[in-house]
Design a protein around this motif. Structure first.
Motif, short mmCIF file in Angstrom:
data_model
loop_
_atom_site.label_atom_id
_atom_site.label_comp_id
_atom_site.label_asym_id
_atom_site.label_seq_id
_atom_site.Cartn_x
_atom_site.Cartn_y
_atom_site.Cartn_z
N ALA A 31 0.82 -1.22 0.00
CA ALA A 31 0.00 0.00 0.00
C ALA A 31 0.84 1.26 0.00
N ARG A 32 2.03 1.18 0.55
CA ARG A 32 2.91 2.36 0.63
C ARG A 32 3.11 3.02 -0.72
N PHE A 33 3.18 2.21 -1.78
CA PHE A 33 3.49 2.75 -3.10
C PHE A 33 2.29 2.76 -4.05
N GLN A 34 1.09 2.48 -3.55
CA GLN A 34 -0.09 2.41 -4.40
C GLN A 34 -1.07 3.53 -4.07
N GLY A 35 -1.71 4.05 -5.08
CA GLY A 35 -2.70 5.10 -4.88
C GLY A 35 -3.99 4.59 -4.27
N TRP A 36 -4.34 3.33 -4.54
CA TRP A 36 -5.57 2.76 -4.01
C TRP A 36 -5.27 1.61 -3.06
N ARG A 37 -5.82 1.71 -1.86
CA ARG A 37 -5.76 0.60 -0.92
C ARG A 37 -7.15 0.45 -0.31
N PRO A 38 -7.73 -0.72 -0.46
CA PRO A 38 -9.09 -0.91 0.03
C PRO A 38 -9.14 -0.90 1.55
N ALA A 39 -10.23 -0.36 2.09
CA ALA A 39 -10.41 -0.31 3.54
C ALA A 39 -11.01 -1.60 4.08
N SER A 40 -11.55 -2.43 3.19
CA SER A 40 -12.21 -3.67 3.62
C SER A 40 -12.30 -4.64 2.45
N VAL A 41 -12.64 -5.87 2.77
CA VAL A 41 -12.89 -6.87 1.73
C VAL A 41 -14.07 -6.42 0.88
N ALA A 42 -15.07 -5.83 1.51
CA ALA A 42 -16.25 -5.35 0.77
C ALA A 42 -15.86 -4.28 -0.25
N PRO A 130 10.25 6.80 -6.29
CA PRO A 130 11.67 6.42 -6.34
C PRO A 130 12.16 5.67 -5.10
N ARG A 131 11.37 5.67 -4.02
CA ARG A 131 11.73 4.86 -2.86
C ARG A 131 11.48 3.38 -3.13
N THR A 133 12.73 1.04 -4.94
CA THR A 133 13.92 0.73 -5.74
C THR A 133 13.79 -0.62 -6.46
N ALA A 134 13.10 -1.57 -5.88
CA ALA A 134 12.92 -2.87 -6.54
C ALA A 134 12.11 -2.71 -7.83
N CYS A 135 11.08 -1.88 -7.79
CA CYS A 135 10.27 -1.64 -8.99
C CYS A 135 11.08 -0.91 -10.05
N MET A 136 11.87 0.06 -9.64
CA MET A 136 12.68 0.79 -10.61
C MET A 136 13.68 -0.16 -11.28
N ALA A 137 14.28 -1.05 -10.51
CA ALA A 137 15.21 -2.03 -11.09
C ALA A 137 14.48 -2.96 -12.06
N LEU A 138 13.29 -3.37 -11.70
CA LEU A 138 12.48 -4.23 -12.58
C LEU A 138 12.22 -3.53 -13.92
N LEU A 139 11.80 -2.29 -13.87
CA LEU A 139 11.49 -1.56 -15.11
C LEU A 139 12.73 -1.44 -15.99
N GLN A 140 13.87 -1.23 -15.38
CA GLN A 140 15.11 -1.13 -16.15
C GLN A 140 15.47 -2.48 -16.79
N THR A 141 15.22 -3.59 -16.11
CA THR A 141 15.53 -4.90 -16.70
C THR A 141 14.62 -5.20 -17.89
N LEU A 142 13.48 -4.54 -17.95
CA LEU A 142 12.57 -4.72 -19.09
C LEU A 142 12.92 -3.78 -20.25
N GLY A 143 13.99 -3.01 -20.08
CA GLY A 143 14.43 -2.11 -21.14
C GLY A 143 13.82 -0.72 -21.07
N MET A 144 13.12 -0.42 -19.98
CA MET A 144 12.52 0.91 -19.84
C MET A 144 13.59 1.91 -19.41
#
Length: 179
Positions: A31-42, A130-131, A133-144
């Motif tokens: 959730a730290r890096f996502q704009g949407w985090r659900p408050a409940s299963v509903a 940019p915090r 870092t794992a996602c940024m590394a992933l995107l770079q391995t895909l050639g982004m």
């Protein structure tokens, strides 16, 4: 869009995915890096109910499942452009227990292949804190390539955060053929 890889299935979210989607998206590490985090299963179930077929200008989410068990391990969002030829945006989330196993790379490789090689997309981009870092590394391995770094440009979860934009063009994808 339904895609199958060696280990994964990317398909529609189903109402019975609500518990797993909630567990993944509500996890503080995700959730730290996502704009949407659900408050409940509903709320997760209500979100799933809004997911229609892909349409220009709208985000749509797809489940990321283990191919053998069909267990939901994450989700992938795609936003198709309003104007044909404009950039396609994506975002990805994986449950922490499934991170670090190459699943995100495998899922995105399938999406990039479908988008560039089958559907004729011209450009794909993603926005990342940019915090993450794992996602940024992933995107770079895909050639982004990193194209921009916007400082304190988004208000997210009670704080101003930076936003880094990565992108890849169809011709770069076809020249590199990652994975």
């Amino acid at each position: 869009m339904e895609l199958t890889t060696d280990r994964l299935l990317l398909d529609r979210l189903h109402p019975d995915d609500a518990q797993a989607l909630y567990a993944c998206r509500a996890d503080p590490a995700v959730a730290r890096f996502q704009g949407w985090r659900p408050a409940s299963v509903a709320e997760a179930r209500a979100f799933i109910d809004t997911q229609a077929e892909p349409a220009a200008g709208l985000w749509f989410q797809r489940a990321i499942r283990l191919r053998d068990s069909h267990a939901l391990i994450g989700d992938l969002g795609v936003c198709l452009p309003d104007t044909p030829g404009d950039s396609v945006e994506f975002g990805i989330s994986l449950a922490p227990a499934h991170q670090g196993h190459g699943y995100a790379r495998e899922a995105l490789h399938a999406v990039f292949h479908q988008g560039f090689d089958v559907l004729g997309w011209r450009r794909i981009h993603a926005s990342v804190d940019p915090r993450n870092t794992a996602c940024m590394a992933l995107l770079q391995t895909l050639g982004m390539h990193q194209e921009a770094h916007f400082r304190e440009s988004l208000w997210l979860h009670g704080e101003w955060v930076d936003d880094v934009v990565f992108a890849i063009l169809a011709r770069e994808w076809q020249a590199a053929r990652p994975l």
